[in-house]
Design a protein around this motif. Structure first.
Motif, mmCIF file in Angstrom:
data_model
loop_
_atom_site.group_PDB
_atom_site.id
_atom_site.type_symbol
_atom_site.label_atom_id
_atom_site.label_comp_id
_atom_site.label_asym_id
_atom_site.label_seq_id
_atom_site.Cartn_x
_atom_site.Cartn_y
_atom_site.Cartn_z
ATOM 1 N N ASP A 96 1.697 9.640 1.761
ATOM 2 C CA ASP A 96 2.950 9.045 2.261
ATOM 3 C C ASP A 96 3.231 9.395 3.722
ATOM 4 O O ASP A 96 4.204 8.923 4.290
ATOM 5 N N GLN A 97 2.395 10.217 4.342
ATOM 6 C CA GLN A 97 2.522 10.469 5.787
ATOM 7 C C GLN A 97 1.508 9.679 6.602
ATOM 8 O O GLN A 97 1.497 9.769 7.838
ATOM 9 N N SER A 98 0.673 8.903 5.911
ATOM 10 C CA SER A 98 -0.309 8.116 6.688
ATOM 11 C C SER A 98 0.406 6.957 7.365
ATOM 12 O O SER A 98 1.469 6.501 6.920
ATOM 13 N N TYR A 99 -0.172 6.495 8.433
ATOM 14 C CA TYR A 99 0.434 5.377 9.158
ATOM 15 C C TYR A 99 0.271 4.060 8.389
ATOM 16 O O TYR A 99 1.087 3.150 8.531
ATOM 17 N N ARG A 100 -0.792 3.975 7.578
ATOM 18 C CA ARG A 100 -0.940 2.805 6.696
ATOM 19 C C ARG A 100 0.258 2.762 5.735
ATOM 20 O O ARG A 100 0.872 1.708 5.543
ATOM 21 N N TYR A 101 0.601 3.893 5.165
ATOM 22 C CA TYR A 101 1.741 3.958 4.227
ATOM 23 C C TYR A 101 3.033 3.578 4.949
ATOM 24 O O TYR A 101 3.840 2.802 4.455
ATOM 25 N N PHE A 102 3.215 4.100 6.145
ATOM 26 C CA PHE A 102 4.406 3.796 6.960
ATOM 27 C C PHE A 102 4.536 2.289 7.189
ATOM 28 O O PHE A 102 5.608 1.698 7.048
ATOM 29 N N MET A 103 3.439 1.657 7.548
ATOM 30 C CA MET A 103 3.494 0.222 7.858
ATOM 31 C C MET A 103 3.790 -0.603 6.615
ATOM 32 O O MET A 103 4.565 -1.561 6.679
ATOM 33 N N ASN A 104 3.188 -0.230 5.479
ATOM 34 C CA ASN A 104 3.490 -0.945 4.229
ATOM 35 C C ASN A 104 4.972 -0.810 3.913
ATOM 36 O O ASN A 104 5.647 -1.786 3.604
ATOM 37 N N LYS A 105 5.472 0.426 4.013
ATOM 38 C CA LYS A 105 6.859 0.721 3.618
ATOM 39 C C LYS A 105 7.878 0.068 4.564
ATOM 40 O O LYS A 105 8.917 -0.417 4.135
ATOM 41 N N ASN A 106 7.580 0.069 5.858
ATOM 42 C CA ASN A 106 8.567 -0.423 6.826
ATOM 43 C C ASN A 106 8.467 -1.912 7.129
ATOM 44 O O ASN A 106 9.438 -2.508 7.585
ATOM 45 N N LEU A 107 7.283 -2.497 6.892
ATOM 46 C CA LEU A 107 7.135 -3.915 7.247
ATOM 47 C C LEU A 107 6.338 -4.732 6.223
ATOM 48 O O LEU A 107 6.885 -5.659 5.622
ATOM 49 N N PHE A 108 5.086 -4.380 6.029
ATOM 50 C CA PHE A 108 4.173 -5.272 5.304
ATOM 51 C C PHE A 108 4.626 -5.593 3.877
ATOM 52 O O PHE A 108 4.440 -6.715 3.404
ATOM 53 N N ASP A 109 5.232 -4.598 3.176
ATOM 54 C CA ASP A 109 5.659 -4.833 1.791
ATOM 55 C C ASP A 109 6.858 -5.770 1.700
ATOM 56 O O ASP A 109 7.215 -6.203 0.608
ATOM 57 N N HIS A 110 7.510 -6.060 2.825
ATOM 58 C CA HIS A 110 8.776 -6.804 2.779
ATOM 59 C C HIS A 110 8.720 -8.165 3.455
ATOM 60 O O HIS A 110 9.749 -8.839 3.549
ATOM 61 N N VAL A 111 7.560 -8.529 3.997
ATOM 62 C CA VAL A 111 7.449 -9.827 4.678
ATOM 63 C C VAL A 111 6.275 -10.612 4.081
ATOM 64 O O VAL A 111 5.446 -10.044 3.365
#
Ligand code: PGA
Length: 259
Positions: A96-111
């Motif tokens: 959950d500290q990886s940047y892949r996880y960050f991007m999924n959580k903040n953008l990719f999972d919601h668009v």
């Protein structure tokens, strides 16, 4: 408020970049709204374009605005490809500290983006140098990003290009400085848990973007931003290399700009 460039900082036109645009916003919310508007304009102009994306606390508000715009049907991510700047190394994409996880959580999972077209350097690749070479070739094969979003470190770093006597132009494995480990420790249980290495685009990879938007918020970014705005280039402030590009917009808040 718009400034052609901070002329007060360096009034000599021959010693400064004439093209960096500076947008000073009242607060963080305005920084987020303004930067989302700039990115959205690129998505609208080029629906199959390439977005260069960044992690960190600064762009979180911008991502939230882009998600809102997508939900309202104002922007469409279905044809968009993304390339992120960097990733810790080694790290699992599920961490959950990886940047892949960050991007999924903040953008990719919601668009409505095709996840297969979202790219982050692979922190789990067995050979970091080979992964760096693969990523560099991939970004170059896309012709660079249509717009690259950047944050800036309080030491002037861009992605994981840290101040040094030399900078590496292409994607590479690098070690993190104490200052960056310290700044990122807030996301981990302790500083000892922050990975010591990262995969990062080099300054040349970043400068291959057609347009660059750099976000800075808060007084603690003031010194780094002022060094960048001087218009000269020094490896002790990697952000200063943005003066070599002719389409860069700084979006910052008043606290950052005024110090
Ligand atoms: P921050 O990080 O947005 O969390 O301040 C920016 C950076 O270090 O590039």
């Amino acid at each position: 408020m718009r400034f052609p460039l901070a002329e007060a900082i360096n009034p000599n036109p021959f010693e400064r970049n004439n093209t960096m645009e500076v947008i000073v916003c009242k607060n963080y919310d305005e920084v987020s709204a303004k930067s989302a508007e700039i990115v959205a304009a690129v998505i609208k102009a080029k629906p199959n374009g390439v977005l260069g994306l960044a992690t960190g606390s600064t762009p979180e508000g911008m991502y939230a605005k882009l998600v809102e715009m997508n939900k309202k049907g104002e922007i469409d991510f279905s044809g968009i490809t993304t390339v992120n700047l960097d990733e810790y190394y080694p790290i699992s994409p599920e961490n959950d500290q990886s940047y892949r996880y960050f991007m999924n959580k903040n953008l990719f999972d919601h668009v409505n983006i095709d996840k297969a077209k979202t790219n982050v350097p692979n922190g789990a690749a067995p050979d970091g140098d080979a992964e760096a070479a693969r990523y560099e070739a991939y970004v170059r094969s896309l012709g660079g990003a249509d717009i690259q979003v950047l944050g800036i470190g309080r030491n002037g770093h861009i992605a994981f290009n840290e101040p040094d006597t030399e900078l590496v132009p292409v994607t590479h494995v690098t070690s993190l400085t104490e200052d960056t480990i310290d700044a990122n420790a807030r996301f981990f249980a302790s500083a000892a848990d922050v990975p010591t290495h990262a995969l990062t685009m080099g300054m040349g990879t970043i400068l291959s973007a057609k347009k660059i938007i750099i976000l800075a918020n808060g007084k603690n970014k003031h010194d780094a931003v002022m060094q960048m705005l001087k218009g000269t280039v020094t490896t002790s402030c990697p952000a200063s290399f943005l003066n070599l590009h002719d389409d860069v917009i700084l979006v910052c808040d008043e606290a950052c700009y005024n110090g």
